[in-house]
Design a protein around this motif. Structure first.
Motif, PDB file in Angstrom:
ATOM      1  N   GLY A 186      37.633 -87.253 -17.257  1.00  0.00           N
ATOM      2  CA  GLY A 186      37.493 -88.687 -17.020  1.00  0.00           C
ATOM      3  C   GLY A 186      36.842 -89.037 -15.717  1.00  0.00           C
ATOM      4  O   GLY A 186      36.149 -90.048 -15.614  1.00  0.00           O
ATOM      5  N   GLU A 187      37.077 -88.227 -14.721  1.00  0.00           N
ATOM      6  CA  GLU A 187      36.549 -88.446 -13.377  1.00  0.00           C
ATOM      7  C   GLU A 187      36.333 -87.070 -12.808  1.00  0.00           C
ATOM      8  O   GLU A 187      36.934 -86.101 -13.282  1.00  0.00           O
ATOM      9  N   PRO A 188      35.513 -86.996 -11.766  1.00  0.00           N
ATOM     10  CA  PRO A 188      35.388 -85.672 -11.149  1.00  0.00           C
ATOM     11  C   PRO A 188      36.730 -85.181 -10.628  1.00  0.00           C
ATOM     12  O   PRO A 188      37.549 -85.962 -10.153  1.00  0.00           O
ATOM     13  N   ASP A 229      38.360 -78.451 -15.536  1.00  0.00           N
ATOM     14  CA  ASP A 229      37.675 -79.735 -15.672  1.00  0.00           C
ATOM     15  C   ASP A 229      36.817 -79.722 -16.937  1.00  0.00           C
ATOM     16  O   ASP A 229      36.233 -78.692 -17.282  1.00  0.00           O
ATOM     17  N   THR A 230      36.758 -80.877 -17.606  1.00  0.00           N
ATOM     18  CA  THR A 230      35.912 -81.010 -18.794  1.00  0.00           C
ATOM     19  C   THR A 230      35.109 -82.294 -18.668  1.00  0.00           C
ATOM     20  O   THR A 230      35.630 -83.302 -18.201  1.00  0.00           O
ATOM     21  N   TRP A 231      33.854 -82.247 -19.051  1.00  0.00           N
ATOM     22  CA  TRP A 231      32.987 -83.435 -18.969  1.00  0.00           C
ATOM     23  C   TRP A 231      32.502 -83.846 -20.350  1.00  0.00           C
ATOM     24  O   TRP A 231      32.008 -83.013 -21.121  1.00  0.00           O
ATOM     25  N   MET A 276      31.829 -87.921 -22.806  1.00  0.00           N
ATOM     26  CA  MET A 276      31.821 -89.387 -22.756  1.00  0.00           C
ATOM     27  C   MET A 276      32.249 -89.960 -24.106  1.00  0.00           C
ATOM     28  O   MET A 276      32.182 -89.268 -25.125  1.00  0.00           O
ATOM     29  N   THR A 277      32.600 -91.248 -24.098  1.00  0.00           N
ATOM     30  CA  THR A 277      32.886 -91.928 -25.360  1.00  0.00           C
ATOM     31  C   THR A 277      31.738 -91.692 -26.344  1.00  0.00           C
ATOM     32  O   THR A 277      31.963 -91.386 -27.519  1.00  0.00           O
ATOM     33  N   GLU A 278      30.532 -91.818 -25.852  1.00  0.00           N
ATOM     34  CA  GLU A 278      29.348 -91.685 -26.701  1.00  0.00           C
ATOM     35  C   GLU A 278      29.184 -90.275 -27.269  1.00  0.00           C
ATOM     36  O   GLU A 278      28.595 -90.087 -28.325  1.00  0.00           O
TER      37      GLU A 278
HETATM   38  C1  6R9 Z   1      35.834 -88.752 -21.900  1.00  0.00           C
HETATM   39  C2  6R9 Z   1      35.455 -89.898 -21.018  1.00  0.00           C
HETATM   40  C3  6R9 Z   1      32.473 -91.141 -19.425  1.00  0.00           C
HETATM   41  C4  6R9 Z   1      32.101 -91.047 -17.955  1.00  0.00           C
HETATM   42  C5  6R9 Z   1      31.045 -90.034 -17.673  1.00  0.00           C
HETATM   43  C6  6R9 Z   1      31.351 -89.691 -16.223  1.00  0.00           C
HETATM   44  C7  6R9 Z   1      32.862 -89.757 -16.155  1.00  0.00           C
HETATM   45  C8  6R9 Z   1      34.090 -88.002 -17.492  1.00  0.00           C
HETATM   46  C9  6R9 Z   1      34.107 -86.363 -16.085  1.00  0.00           C
HETATM   47  C10 6R9 Z   1      33.417 -87.441 -15.503  1.00  0.00           C
HETATM   48  C11 6R9 Z   1      33.015 -86.215 -13.626  1.00  0.00           C
HETATM   49  C12 6R9 Z   1      34.234 -85.156 -15.321  1.00  0.00           C
HETATM   50  N1  6R9 Z   1      33.445 -88.450 -16.403  1.00  0.00           N
HETATM   51  N2  6R9 Z   1      34.520 -86.751 -17.310  1.00  0.00           N
HETATM   52  N3  6R9 Z   1      32.872 -87.365 -14.277  1.00  0.00           N
HETATM   53  N4  6R9 Z   1      33.664 -85.135 -14.095  1.00  0.00           N
HETATM   54  N5  6R9 Z   1      34.881 -84.099 -15.795  1.00  0.00           N
HETATM   55  O1  6R9 Z   1      35.811 -89.934 -19.873  1.00  0.00           O
HETATM   56  O2  6R9 Z   1      34.698 -90.875 -21.606  1.00  0.00           O
HETATM   57  O3  6R9 Z   1      35.496 -93.105 -20.699  1.00  0.00           O
HETATM   58  O4  6R9 Z   1      33.273 -92.867 -21.884  1.00  0.00           O
HETATM   59  O5  6R9 Z   1      33.603 -91.963 -19.582  1.00  0.00           O
HETATM   60  O6  6R9 Z   1      33.241 -90.633 -17.203  1.00  0.00           O
HETATM   61  O7  6R9 Z   1      30.799 -90.673 -15.384  1.00  0.00           O
HETATM   62  O8  6R9 Z   1      29.763 -90.599 -17.862  1.00  0.00           O
HETATM   63  P1  6R9 Z   1      34.288 -92.278 -20.985  1.00  0.00           P
END
Ligand code: 6R9
Length: 571
Positions: free
Chosen positions: A333-335, A354-356, A358-360
Motif C-alpha cells: 500500500g505504501e513504501p 514488501d509487495t507492490w 495497484m487497484t488497476e
Molecule cells: C494495492 C494498492 C496503488 C498505489 C501505487 C503506489 C502505492 C502500493 C506499494 C506502494 C510503494 C509499495 N503502493 N504498494 N508504494 N511500495 N509496496 O495499494 O492499490 O490503493 O490502488 O494504490 O499505492 O503509489 O501506485 P491502490
C-alpha cells in the motif's frame, strides 16, 4: 539506502515451485490448477468456496474465522457455500441478473462474505464500499455504476441518497427488526426461506466480477473493472508470494472496500483453501498483536501504517503477546520503510516482505518473495509472467538507476479490463504497449525495483529531485517521530522547499530544540538538500483507509487550496 540485504530463510517456506516457475514460465501452467480448465465451467465463487465444500476432507474446515468486539463466529467451507447459495437465490428472486451491479456497503461480517459470493454466483458484478463512506462518496459510486441493488445495514441507510439514485431498485438490509417492503428486503428473513441449492451462473473468464472505485488526484473516483480471469493471478501470487500452505491460518487486515481486501482478503486465501481470519472493528497495536496471538495466525498481510504503529507502540506492548505462530509477514500500500524491516527482524524475528501493485493491476506484480534476499527499501522484483520496467514519457525503457515511470508490459491475467464508462481514461494508462503506473521508481543492476513516489508527489528543490518517502523514512528513524508526511512547498528561490508534517511519540514535547535536532538528523543522515526546511507537528497525518499518506491533502492544506475528493480519507 545502503542497508545489508536480508537473506532468504529456507526451511520455513514452500520454496519448491518458485525457482521452477520463473524458468519457462507460462500462465497456462497456472490455469491447470482450476476445475474450469477441465470442465469449462467458470465462476470464481465456485473455485474459491464450492470446490472446497464439495471435497469431503475440506468441507468441515473453518473457512472464515470472524471476530469483532461484540461477536465471534466461524463458518466452514460448506456453510459458506450454503449461505452464499441462499443469498444467490434471494438475489435471483428479486430480479438480479448476470452483469447487474450489486453494491455492498457494510462492515466486515459473515453476512458480507456470504452476500459477496451470492453476487458472484448469479453472475452479477460486486461493488464493495468502505462502511465509513458518507453520502457524497456513496452517491458518486452508485450513480456512476448504475447499481440496481445495494446491500447495507439499517444504520448506514441514512447515508444512501436514494432520491438521487434512480437506478437503485432494491435495498437489502442486514439487521434486526427490518420492515420489509417492495423496496426493502429483510436479509435474515429471506435467507431463512431460501434454498441452500443454487445452480451457479457459469460465466466467461472475461465477464465482470468486481468494480473497485479508486480516487485519482483530480476528478471523481473511477470504477476499475475486473473480470473472473483475475483469479489466475490471485491463485499464483497466493502460492509464490503469500506462500500459502495447507494448514495456514491467514490474516489480511485490509477492508474489502480496498482491492487488497478482495484480491487478498477473499480470493487468494480461499482459492488455496486456507482458514481466513477476518476481524471487524477498529485496530490498535494491542488488537493487531492480540489477533495474531489468539488465532495463531501463520501468514499476515498488512500495511506499513500498521507496522509503523507497532514499532512506535514499543516493546512493552509487544511483550504482552505471543507472536511465535507467525511464519510469514507481508506489506502493501505504501513504501515499507527500511527501519520497519530492521525492526521486524529484531522484534519478531521475521522478514517483512514488501509487495507492490495497484487497484488497476488487480493483483501483486512486484514483490519480495520468501525465496529472495530482501534489500530493505526495495519493493522487490516482478513475479513470474510479468515484465516490468522503467520508461520515459514516450514508453522507451530506461537504463538501471535512472528514475522514470514504473511500467508493466500489458497482458497479465488480473489487469483491469476497463474504467467503467470511461474508455478514454482506460486508454490513457497505456503508452507504447506499457501500462504506466504513475509511480516513479528506478531499477538497480540486479533487477530490484526502488519506489520513489507518486509522480505527482516528487519534490524538486533547487533542481534536486527528492522522493518524499526517503525523507519520511529518515524522519521516523528519529526516536521522537512516530509518523511523517512530506511535501514540496512552492518557494520563489528554490522552486520548492521540503516541508515535513510529523507526529511525535509518547513522552516527547514539541520544542524548538527538538525540531532542530530532527532537521539535523535528516541532514546528516540523508543529505542537506533533503532536510526539511519546515517541520510542523500534527496530532495525526491524514491517510486513506488503505493507509496511504495523503500528501495531496497536506499540500492543499498548506497552500489553502480546495481539498478535492476526500472520500477515502480515514477520520
Ligand atoms: C494495492 C494498492 C496503488 C498505489 C501505487 C503506489 C502505492 C502500493 C506499494 C506502494 C510503494 C509499495 N503502493 N504498494 N508504494 N511500495 N509496496 O495499494 O492499490 O490503493 O490502488 O494504490 O499505492 O503509489 O501506485 P491502490
Amino acid at each position: 539506502m545502503d542497508m545489508q540485504p536480508i537473506p532468504a530463510r529456507e526451511g520455513k517456506h514452500n520454496l519448491k515451485d518458485y525457482h521452477n516457475a520463473r524458468k519457462n514460465f507460462d500462465w497456462e501452467q497456472v490455469k491447470r490448477k482450476f476445475s474450469w480448465y477441465e470442465t469449462g465451467k467458470v465462476n470464481a465463487a465456485y473455485e474459491t468456496i464450492d470446490r472446497h465444500a464439495e471435497n469431503p476432507s475440506k468441507k468441515n474446515q473453518v473457512a472464515l474465522s470472524y471476530s469483532a468486539p461484540d461477536r465471534e463466529e466461524e463458518l466452514t467451507f460448506e456453510q459458506l457455500k450454503n449461505q452464499s447459495n441462499q443469498f444467490a437465490n434471494v438475489l435471483k428472486k428479486h430480479g438480479i441478473e448476470k452483469g447487474d451491479r450489486v453494491f455492498l456497503f457494510m462492515p466486515r461480517s459473515p453476512e458480507f462474505y456470504a452476500s459477496f459470493f451470492g453476487v458472484l454466483k448469479v453472475g452479477a458484478i460486486a461493488g464493495p464500499l468502505f462502511e465509513a463512506f458518507m453520502e457524497q462518496a456513496v452517491r458518486d459510486r452508485l450513480q456512476d455504476s448504475e447499481a440496481t441493488m445495494l446491500i447495507t445495514t439499517p444504520d448506514l441507510l441514512y447515508r444512501v441518497p436514494q432520491e438521487d439514485l434512480p437506478d437503485l431498485k432494491k435495498i437489502v438490509l442486514v439487521g434486526d427488526k427490518v420492515e420489509a417492503s417492495e423496496r426493502y428486503i429483510d436479509y435474515f428473513a429471506e435467507m431463512k426461506q431460501a434454498s441452500e441449492d443454487f445452480a451457479i451462473e457459469w460465466v466467461d473468464l472475461e465477464d465482470g466480477m468486481i468494480l473497485h472505485y479508486t480516487s485519482g488526484s483530480t476528478g471523481k473516483p473511477k470504477g476499475v473493472y475486473h473480470v473472473h480471469n483475475a483469479m489466475i493471478q490471485h491463485y499464483a501470487t497466493g502460492e509464490w508470494v503469500l506462500d500459502l500452505q495447507e494448514n495456514d491460518i491467514y490474516w489480511c487486515t485490509a477492508d474489502p472496500g480496498w482491492v487488497t481486501g478482495t484480491s487478498y482478503g477473499i480470493f487468494a486465501p480461499w482459492l488455496h483453501g486456507v482458514t481466513n481470519v477476518i476481524r471487524g472493528g477498529r485496530f490498535t497495536p494491542e488488537s493487531w498483536y492480540g489477533t495474531v496471538d489468539k488465532y495463531n495466525v501463520t501468514v499476515w498481510y498488512t500495511a506499513p501504517t500498521a507496522l509503523r504503529k507497532l514499532v512506535s507502540a514499543g516493546e512493552d506492548v509487544a511483550n504482552q503477546f505471543d507472536m511465535s505462530s507467525l511464519r510469514h509477514l507481508l506489506s502493501v500500500g505504501e513504501p515499507l520503510n527500511p527501519e520497519v524491516i530492521t525492526w521486524g527482524v529484531k522484534a519478531l524475528d521475521l522478514r517483512i516482505h514488501d509487495t507492490w501493485w495497484m487497484t488497476e493491476t488487480g493483483a501483486m506484480l512486484i514483490c519480495n518473495y520468501p525465496t529472495m534476499d530482501i534489500r530493505p527499501g526495495s519493493m522487490g522484483k516482478p513475479i513470474p509472467g510479468v515484465e516490468a520496467s522503467i520508461v520515459d514519457n514516450e514508453g522507451n525503457e530506461l537504463p538501471p538507476y535512472q528514475m522514470g515511470n514504473l511500467a508493466i508490459k500489458k497482458g497479465w491475467p488480473s489487469m483491469m479490463r476497463a474504467i467503467w464508462k470511461n474508455p478514454g481514461k482506460y486508454d490513457s494508462y497505456f503508452v507504447n504497449g506499457w501500462y504506466v503506473s504513475g509511480d516513479s521508481a528506478y531499477k538497480d543492476e540486479d533487477g530490484y525495483f526502488w519506489f520513489q513516489g507518486r509522480l505527482d508527489d516528487v519534490i524538486n528543490t533547487s533542481g534536486e529531485r527528492v522522493g518524499p518517502f526517503e525523507v519520511e523514512s529518515k524522519l521516523i528513524e528519529h526516536e521522537a517521530v512516530a509518523e511523517a508526511g512530506v511535501i514540496g512547498k512552492p518557494d520563489p528561490e528554490r522552486g520548492e522547499i521540503i516541508k515535513a508534517f510529523i507526529t511525535l511519540n509518547e513522552g516527547y514535547e514539541a520544542t524548538d530544540e527538538l525540531l532542530e535536532d530532527i532537521r539535523v538528523f535528516v541532514k546528516t543522515g540523508l543529505s542537506a538538500h533533503a532536510a526539511p526546511r519546515e517541520i510542523e507537528i500534527k496530532d495525526t497525518i491524514p491517510k486513506t483507509r488503505s493507509g496511504k499518506i495523503m500528501r495531496r491533502l497536506l499540500k492543499s492544506w498548506e497552500l489553502g487550496l480546495p481539498t478535492g475528493d476526500t472520500s477515502t480519507l480515514e477520520e
